[in-house]
Scaffold this active site. Structure first.
Site, PDB file in Angstrom:
ATOM      1  N   GLY A  74      94.194  33.589 153.517  1.00 46.37           N
ATOM      2  CA  GLY A  74      95.413  33.381 152.740  1.00 46.37           C
ATOM      3  C   GLY A  74      96.635  33.253 153.637  1.00 46.37           C
ATOM      4  O   GLY A  74      97.526  32.434 153.395  1.00 46.37           O
ATOM      5  N   THR A  75      96.679  34.053 154.691  1.00 44.78           N
ATOM      6  CA  THR A  75      97.836  34.043 155.586  1.00 44.78           C
ATOM      7  C   THR A  75      98.011  32.684 156.251  1.00 44.78           C
ATOM      8  O   THR A  75      99.117  32.131 156.272  1.00 44.78           O
ATOM      9  CB  THR A  75      97.680  35.149 156.654  1.00 44.78           C
ATOM     10  N   ASN A 154     100.870  41.214 144.443  1.00 44.61           N
ATOM     11  CA  ASN A 154      99.814  42.074 144.984  1.00 44.61           C
ATOM     12  C   ASN A 154     100.107  43.558 144.850  1.00 44.61           C
ATOM     13  O   ASN A 154      99.200  44.371 144.877  1.00 44.61           O
ATOM     14  CB  ASN A 154      99.544  41.719 146.451  1.00 44.61           C
ATOM     15  N   GLN A 182      96.242  36.649 144.695  1.00 43.19           N
ATOM     16  CA  GLN A 182      95.856  37.706 143.746  1.00 43.19           C
ATOM     17  C   GLN A 182      95.471  37.137 142.386  1.00 43.19           C
ATOM     18  O   GLN A 182      94.649  37.730 141.681  1.00 43.19           O
ATOM     19  CB  GLN A 182      97.007  38.708 143.560  1.00 43.19           C
ATOM     20  N   SER A 202      92.334  33.112 148.694  1.00 47.40           N
ATOM     21  CA  SER A 202      91.634  33.727 149.814  1.00 47.40           C
ATOM     22  C   SER A 202      90.248  34.225 149.397  1.00 47.40           C
ATOM     23  O   SER A 202      90.063  34.704 148.268  1.00 47.40           O
ATOM     24  CB  SER A 202      92.476  34.904 150.333  1.00 47.40           C
ATOM     25  N   GLY A 203      89.280  34.142 150.304  1.00 53.60           N
ATOM     26  CA  GLY A 203      87.910  34.553 149.991  1.00 53.60           C
ATOM     27  C   GLY A 203      87.774  36.021 149.627  1.00 53.60           C
ATOM     28  O   GLY A 203      87.141  36.379 148.632  1.00 53.60           O
ATOM     29  N   HIS A 204      88.404  36.880 150.436  1.00 51.62           N
ATOM     30  CA  HIS A 204      88.087  38.303 150.290  1.00 51.62           C
ATOM     31  C   HIS A 204      88.787  38.997 149.128  1.00 51.62           C
ATOM     32  O   HIS A 204      88.567  40.181 148.892  1.00 51.62           O
ATOM     33  CB  HIS A 204      88.321  39.051 151.608  1.00 51.62           C
ATOM     34  N   CYS A 328      99.510  46.375 154.013  1.00 53.30           N
ATOM     35  CA  CYS A 328     100.205  46.036 155.251  1.00 53.30           C
ATOM     36  C   CYS A 328     101.351  46.996 155.522  1.00 53.30           C
ATOM     37  O   CYS A 328     101.739  47.200 156.662  1.00 53.30           O
ATOM     38  CB  CYS A 328     100.747  44.610 155.182  1.00 53.30           C
TER      39      CYS A 328
HETATM   40  C1  LIG Z   1      95.926  39.347 150.696  1.00 54.98           C
HETATM   41  C2  LIG Z   1      97.067  38.421 150.396  1.00 54.98           C
HETATM   42  C3  LIG Z   1      97.446  37.415 151.305  1.00 54.98           C
HETATM   43  C4  LIG Z   1      96.800  37.257 152.644  1.00 54.98           C
HETATM   44  O1  LIG Z   1      95.490  36.764 152.550  1.00 54.98           O
HETATM   45  P1  LIG Z   1      94.485  37.010 153.802  1.00 54.98           P
HETATM   46  O2  LIG Z   1      93.263  36.227 153.443  1.00 54.98           O
HETATM   47  O3  LIG Z   1      94.227  38.490 153.860  1.00 54.98           O
HETATM   48  O4  LIG Z   1      95.160  36.495 155.018  1.00 54.98           O
HETATM   49  C5  LIG Z   1      98.477  36.579 150.962  1.00 54.98           C
HETATM   50  N1  LIG Z   1      99.116  36.711 149.782  1.00 54.98           N
HETATM   51  C6  LIG Z   1      98.792  37.647 148.885  1.00 54.98           C
HETATM   52  C7  LIG Z   1      99.529  37.729 147.588  1.00 54.98           C
HETATM   53  C8  LIG Z   1      97.759  38.546 149.163  1.00 54.98           C
HETATM   54  O5  LIG Z   1      97.448  39.492 148.283  1.00 54.98           O
END
Ligand SMILES: *Cc1c(COP(=O)(O)O)cnc(C)c1O
Length: 399
Positions: A74-75, A154, A182, A202-204, A328
């Protein structure tokens, strides 16, 4: 002695990987390990898997496969969206609109752009952390090139009026990016109905692996890449495809679409049970974020007269994994930027507790938390001079 349970209630930080995701990922490491760019059978097998994953990744958000860019998470997708659009459209202007409740992947990227000559407007939010479309409209200037607003928050779970903002952006010919990390899998997402030009997930956060993400880029939208190399991902993201991660997010996306209604119903039930239970069993507690327009997995409470960190440690000793706002910022004692933007006073922002449910949680998990949490809070409060003062003051008021 009571049995010891392990209860994971930090699904906004990361989700457990779905067993079907693990299974397919192992195959693309152990057997079909080819490079998708190779023309032999090993390569072709990997290419086929990446193509299938791209179809699932697109279908989950109503996109076409060619509009999907696989990134390292996601980042990176957020960075690519903001920096890629900022550079590609700088001849039109250097003004960008965003909100103060974004993830650091957005906030720190706009900080970078500000240092490099871009003008960033950070909109106000209301007490629920919600952006209002009139404020977006008022912030638009002739040199505005991009609006970036998250879909679901988030920390507090508030869902933003993305479709309304999308209509406005389209009317004014401004590119619109949404951080949907999210929201994806929890809220129906259709990039056309929402009117977005770029969308991150994002995958996780959807029961897939870490280190893989998606940036949706509407066909015809220009983008300057972050890294140069091979012509992977249609020249938008160089580097040999991370095949295991890609097949993992593809499977996670397929399952998220297939099981959507069932998952959302399950999460909503657990969330509402948790909210009702906490508000009913602890005094001087408030629910942060919008009471109804919120992600189905999210609860976030401010519990007065206790430190969020102390609650976390005590819950951890009981086998319960929770969070105090974003993963974070926990570890530092800075209050959450989201709660501060919503206008919560420092001392209340400090006592926040985020419990986020997932597909593996059960009613028994929630019962266990509701059995344990009130005791932890009263134990901590019994050691708090502030709480003693407050109780005394209330007693004086009654006499
Ligand atoms: C977790 C998150 C990210 C970052 O995603 P990663 O895959 O961990 O780099 C970005 N935006 C939001 C809203 C998130 O919750």
């Amino acid at each position: 002695m009571a049995e010891f349970r392990r209860v994971y209630l930090d699904n906004a930080a990361t989700t457990p990987v779905h067993p079907e995701v693990i299974k397919i990922m192992v195959r693309y490491m152990a057997e079909d390990f080819g490079n998708p760019s190779s023309i032999h059978a090993f390569g072709r097998e990997a290419r086929k898997a990446v193509d299938t994953a791209r179809e699932h990744a697109a279908a989950l958000i109503g996109a076409t496969p060619r509009e999907i860019i696989f990134t390292s998470g996601g980042t990176e997708a957020d960075n690519l969206a903001l920096r890629g659009i900022a550079e590609a459209y700088q001849d039109r202007g250097k003004h960008i609109i965003t909100s103060p409740v974004e993830h650091h992947a957005i906030l720190h990227t706009t900080d970078y752009l500000r240092r490099h000559g871009y003008d960033i407007t950070v909109l106000p939010v209301d007490e629920y952390g919600m952006v209002h479309v009139e404020d977006v409209e008022a912030a638009i200037r002739p040199d505005t090139i991009l609006i970036s607003i998250m879909h679901g928050n988030n920390e507090v779970g508030t869902i933003q009026p993305v479709a309304e903002i999308g209509r406005l952006a389209k009317e004014r010919g401004i590119k619109f990016h949404v951080d949907g990390v999210q929201a994806t899998g929890q809220v129906p997402v259709d990039v056309n109905a929402l009117g977005v030009d770029l969308y991150t997930y994002s995958g996780h956060k959807i029961y897939g692996p870490k280190g893989i993400g998606v940036l949706y880029l509407r066909q015809g939208t220009k983008l300057v890449p972050l890294a140069y190399g091979g012509s992977h991902e249609r020249n938008r993201r160089a580097g040999t495809e991370g095949v295991p991660g890609i097949v993992g997010i593809g499977k996670a996306a397929e399952l998220a679409k297939r099981d959507f209604n069932e998952r959302v119903a399950h999460l909503t039930h657990l969330r509402d049970k948790l909210i009702k239970g906490v508000l009913g069993s602890i005094d001087h507690v408030r629910l942060n974020g919008h009471p109804t327009i919120r992600l189905p997995n999210n609860t976030n409470f401010s519990i007065e007269y206790v430190e969020g960190e102390s609650i976390l440690l005590n819950l951890d000793m009981k086998g319960i994994a929770a969070s105090s706002g974003s993963a974070c910022t926990s570890g530092s004692l800075e209050p959450s930027h989201v709660l501060m933007a919503m206008g919560l006073p420092h001392e209340i922002a400090h006592g926040s507790l985020r419990l986020t449910v997932g597909r593996e949680n059960s009613d028994e998990d929630i019962d266990y938390v509701l059995e344990v949490l009130p005791g932890i809070v009263s134990k901590l409060r019994s050691m708090s001079p502030l709480y003693a003062d407050a109780v005394k003051a209330a007693a004086v008021q009654r006499t």
